[in-house]
Design an enzyme around this catalytic site. Structure first.
Site, PDB file in Angstrom:
ATOM      1  N   MET A 116      24.024   9.256   3.045  1.00  0.00           N
ATOM      2  CA  MET A 116      23.949  10.524   3.761  1.00  0.00           C
ATOM      3  C   MET A 116      24.244  10.326   5.245  1.00  0.00           C
ATOM      4  O   MET A 116      24.896  11.171   5.878  1.00  0.00           O
ATOM      5  CB  MET A 116      22.583  11.172   3.562  1.00  0.00           C
ATOM      6  CG  MET A 116      22.490  12.594   4.095  1.00  0.00           C
ATOM      7  SD  MET A 116      23.620  13.744   3.258  1.00  0.00           S
ATOM      8  CE  MET A 116      22.600  14.259   1.878  1.00  0.00           C
TER       9      MET A 116
ATOM     10  N   PHE B 132     -11.578  -7.316  13.871  1.00  0.00           N
ATOM     11  CA  PHE B 132     -10.472  -7.766  13.032  1.00  0.00           C
ATOM     12  C   PHE B 132     -10.150  -6.718  11.966  1.00  0.00           C
ATOM     13  O   PHE B 132     -11.037  -6.225  11.273  1.00  0.00           O
ATOM     14  CB  PHE B 132     -10.838  -9.095  12.364  1.00  0.00           C
ATOM     15  CG  PHE B 132      -9.772  -9.612  11.431  1.00  0.00           C
ATOM     16  CD1 PHE B 132      -8.537 -10.000  11.898  1.00  0.00           C
ATOM     17  CD2 PHE B 132     -10.028  -9.684  10.063  1.00  0.00           C
ATOM     18  CE1 PHE B 132      -7.560 -10.468  11.032  1.00  0.00           C
ATOM     19  CE2 PHE B 132      -9.065 -10.145   9.186  1.00  0.00           C
ATOM     20  CZ  PHE B 132      -7.820 -10.539   9.666  1.00  0.00           C
ATOM     21  N   GLN B 133      -8.904  -6.364  11.866  1.00  0.00           N
ATOM     22  CA  GLN B 133      -8.401  -5.362  10.919  1.00  0.00           C
ATOM     23  C   GLN B 133      -9.102  -4.018  11.060  1.00  0.00           C
ATOM     24  O   GLN B 133      -9.349  -3.320  10.088  1.00  0.00           O
ATOM     25  CB  GLN B 133      -8.490  -5.875   9.480  1.00  0.00           C
ATOM     26  CG  GLN B 133      -7.507  -7.010   9.190  1.00  0.00           C
ATOM     27  CD  GLN B 133      -7.342  -7.323   7.719  1.00  0.00           C
ATOM     28  OE1 GLN B 133      -8.272  -7.116   6.933  1.00  0.00           O
ATOM     29  NE2 GLN B 133      -6.178  -7.825   7.337  1.00  0.00           N
TER      30      GLN B 133
ATOM     31  N   LYS C 214     -17.659  -1.242   5.482  1.00  0.00           N
ATOM     32  CA  LYS C 214     -18.046  -2.292   4.538  1.00  0.00           C
ATOM     33  C   LYS C 214     -19.551  -2.336   4.312  1.00  0.00           C
ATOM     34  O   LYS C 214     -20.019  -2.526   3.176  1.00  0.00           O
ATOM     35  CB  LYS C 214     -17.549  -3.658   5.053  1.00  0.00           C
ATOM     36  CG  LYS C 214     -17.736  -4.798   4.069  1.00  0.00           C
ATOM     37  CD  LYS C 214     -17.071  -6.069   4.574  1.00  0.00           C
ATOM     38  CE  LYS C 214     -17.167  -7.189   3.535  1.00  0.00           C
ATOM     39  NZ  LYS C 214     -16.463  -8.419   3.986  1.00  0.00           N
TER      40      LYS C 214
ATOM     41  N   GLU D 211       0.817  -1.220   0.000  1.00  0.00           N
ATOM     42  CA  GLU D 211       0.000   0.000   0.000  1.00  0.00           C
ATOM     43  C   GLU D 211       0.850   1.270   0.000  1.00  0.00           C
ATOM     44  O   GLU D 211       0.433   2.288  -0.551  1.00  0.00           O
ATOM     45  CB  GLU D 211      -0.937  -0.002   1.219  1.00  0.00           C
ATOM     46  CG  GLU D 211      -2.068  -1.012   1.144  1.00  0.00           C
ATOM     47  CD  GLU D 211      -1.699  -2.377   1.726  1.00  0.00           C
ATOM     48  OE1 GLU D 211      -2.580  -3.257   1.805  1.00  0.00           O
ATOM     49  OE2 GLU D 211      -0.509  -2.543   2.116  1.00  0.00           O
TER      50      GLU D 211
END
Length: 593
Positions: free
Chosen positions: A486, A120-121, A170, A58
């Site tokens: 760096m 969940f999630q 959802k 993602e």
């Protein structure tokens, strides 16, 4: 199980969301499906207007949306499911927030009844991203989807651009609704001030005519406002020197004699010193970032400040503005041009002869340069310099973060706007490859080079698989010095050469093999892999990469590990402490100031 056909009387929330994306002109979405957002992916399968690019992470979706937006000027769109899918978007959302990049992130959420139950999630992505979005929405009624999407895109693109998040549970995606596209976007209280106040513009013009050492300090806001033509007219009218920040490279042609190029921690001596010695800063779409100012209390101590920005919160935030101007840069610069032209017509013109004599002295005495490693290894600056010369000013250059980013900003000549993309404010390692992917999707006719370090590249190189499968033939130049370059430079300069955890093992030695071998990795990801280790092979290797247009190309440029970025203003010090090279502090004739 397929969804019902979309019609004007009845559809699901998910179908309404797809239609809304089509209505705002979205042509590509970068994302990954998951449980909470799965209802949206079903009608997306049937859309002929919206292309979906299936990324491998993602974070890659978010940076791709950024690259698309920066290359095209349109709103980039990314999509993720709830919980970890949404939280993986946090870094690119924060990146877009810092660099004022217009993206809309669409996330699935657990069903409404489960919100707050640690389902969940589940993650409160609206709460998490509140400080790093321009605005975010939790949609609770499917009937609100069209108006919410319209508002999200309007917010992202208007005023000071930025990221907007739309979180949809959802059950809202699954519920029945009717699709009704709003005739207008009504956001009470949101009224970006585009037109500058005439009195402030006239005052600014008067102050400019009184200046002896003015500098046009140009930031990324000029690019966001598509005000490059107006900037060129103003610069040539005044004859004043122009400095372009890291986010504004390309806003004013590098070849123009008035361009002193980049100021800042690793800016040119002439650009940094022009700001320090100026008596007037004409700041256009910049925010007095600490990388530019150095120690703020010592920055441009003798200068008055005209500060023009579309975001009133930036005015006098870091440096007090003597003449504040709130407005869109395009309109502001055009108005300032007219006011100045009137002043000049009345005989109040600038004489910058002495100022340019001083600045030209800085340019001639302290030009950008580099030394070749004593052991004959490849100089990274040379690689980037040749890449810019061969790929040319029409190519897009997308940099990661670190030494290679600074060298790309220094040693490539940017003649056109929107050809330089990078992570400026947040400094996000891993930005380059997915952002280049998004830029190539948005500008398929353009040659797109990602210039990356071996550290940055290992954070998001999985998106090369996306590029190979989706037919997105970007080109990647890995400036491979085997280290977090760096950080190693700082350890060399400030930590007595104690190289704690900066070696990456990506260069082969007599004792070790390459881990990973970037040539083999490129081939495993469906790309063409090339390697270059000598100066004699640089041009040939770049030209070979340029000739491949049907697949992504990865070039492993093996360079010396001890090359450093100069000039440099050590962190926390005054810009007066700039070093042209290690232990080389420029000498200035203060009597000329």
């Amino acid at each position: 199980m397929s969804t019902d056909p979309i019609d004007d009387t009845s559809c699901t929330g998910a179908q309404s969301l797809v239609r809304s994306l089509e209505a705002v002109g979205t042509d590509v979405v970068f994302g990954i499906p998951g449980g909470a957002i799965l209802p949206l992916y079903d009608p997306l399968f049937d859309s002929t207007a919206v292309r979906h690019v299936l990324v491998r992470h993602e974070q890659g979706a978010g940076h791709a949306a950024e690259g698309y937006a920066q290359a095209t000027g349109k709103v980039g769109v990314c999509m993720a499911t709830s919980g970890p899918g949404a939280t993986n978007l946090v870094t690119p959302i924060a990146d877009a927030h810092m660099d004022s990049v217009p993206i809309v992130a669409i996330t699935g959420q657990v069903p409404s009844a489960s919100i707050g139950s640690d389902a969940f999630q589940e993650a409160d992505i609206c709460g998490i991203t509140m400080p790093i979005t321009k605005h975010n929405f939790l949609v609770t009624d499917p009937a609100d989807i069209p108006s919410t999407v319209a508002a999200a895109f309007h917010l992202a693109a208007s005023g000071r651009p930025g990221p907007v998040l739309v979180d949809v549970p959802k059950d809202v995606l699954q519920a029945r609704t009717t699709f009704s596209w709003p005739s207008r976007v009504d956001l009470p209280g949101y009224r970006p001030n585009l037109r500058p106040h005439g009195k402030q513009v006239r005052e600014a013009a008067t102050v400019i005519t009184q200046a002896k050492r003015p500098v046009l300090y140009v930031g990324g806001g000029v690019l966001k406002a598509h005000a490059c033509a107006e900037l060129a007219q103003l610069a040539e009218l005044t004859g004043a020197p122009v400095v372009t920040t890291l986010m504004a490279r390309g806003a004013f042609p590098d070849s123009h004699p008035q361009n002193l190029k980049m100021p800042g921690m690793h800016g040119n001596v002439a650009a940094v010193t022009a700001l320090q010695r100026s008596d007037l800063l004409i700041c256009l779409g910049a925010r007095f970032d600490d990388r530019v100012t150095g120690k703020l209390s010592t920055f441009a101590p003798g200068a008055k400040v005209i500060h023009a920005d579309i975001d009133p919160a930036e005015i006098s935030k870091n440096r007090l503005a003597d003449v504040p101007i709130v407005g869109d840069c395009k309109e502001t610069i055009a108005a300032l041009y007219d006011a100045l032209a009137a002043e000049f017509a009345a005989g109040r013109k600038l004489d910058l002869t002495a100022w340019w004599r001083q600045l030209d002295g800085y340019r001639e005495t302290y030009p950008l340069g580099y030394e070749w490693p004593d052991d004959g290894e490849l100089a990274p600056q040379y690689v980037i310099e040749r890449l810019g010369a061969i790929a040319g000013p029409d190519a897009l250059y997308v940099a990661g973060v670190g030494q290679h980013q600074m060298w790309a900003a220094q040693f490539i000549s940017y003649e056109k706007p929107y050809t330089w993309l990078n992570s400026g404010g947040l400094g996000t390692m891993g930005y380059a490859v997915p952002a280049a992917m998004g830029a190539k999707v948005g500008r398929p006719e353009a040659t797109v080079w990602a210039i990356d370090g071996d550290g940055c590249f290992q954070m998001t190189n999985q998106e090369l698989a996306t590029c190979a499968i989706e037919g997105i033939p970007i080109k990647v130049a890995i400036i491979n010095n085997g280290n977090l370059g760096m950080v190693r430079q700082w350890q060399t300069l400030f930590y007595d050469g104690r190289y704690s955890n900066t070696g990456l093992g990506t260069l082969q030695t007599e004792q070790t093999r390459r881990i990973p071998d970037f040539l083999l990795l490129a081939e495993a990801l469906g790309c063409v892999g090339l390697r270059c280790e000598t100066k004699a092979d640089v041009d040939m290797t770049i030209e070979k990469a340029m000739a491949v247009n049907d697949a992504p190309v990865v070039v492993d440029f093996c360079v010396g590990q001890d090359a450093q970025v100069w000039p440099m203003v050590p962190a926390g010090t005054s810009n007066d402490e700039i070093l042209a090279a290690r232990d080389v502090r420029p000498e200035f004739d203060e009597s000329q100031v």
